[in-house]
Design a protein around this motif. Structure first.
Motif: not given
Length: 95
Positions: A55-65, A67-69
């Protein structure tokens, strides 16, 4: 391309969520305790539980955030059980 990864420690019965462009190298850094004073240095038995790859880097960071949330073991376990949940996350954050 990037990945969201989820590590699990049986000893701690905890998950760790991260995002990276180099999945194998990042997991190696966690297991070698290269991230001083980080959560993953507290336990020895981290193993890859699940990953969302290519997945794109920006999508990865959004999904990570996201999941953590959620702060939910059940949500994390459901990611592995229900591929449609992963597809929904990718579609939601791939904008």
């Amino acid at each position: 391309m990037a990945s969201v990864y989820i590590l699990h420690s049986d000893t701690a019965n905890k998950f760790y969520v991260g995002a990276t462009k180099e999945l194998i190298a990042r997991i190696d850094l966690h297991t070698k305790k290269e991230f001083k004073n980080s959560f993953t240095t507290k336990y020895e038995d981290w193993e890859l539980f699940f990953s969302i790859d290519n997945i794109s880097t920006s999508t990865a960071y959004k999904i990570e955030k996201h999941i953590k949330k959620m702060k939910s073991k059940t949500f994390i376990q459901n990611l592995k059980l229900y591929p449609e949940l992963v597809a929904k996350l990718i579609n939601q954050f791939n904008k």
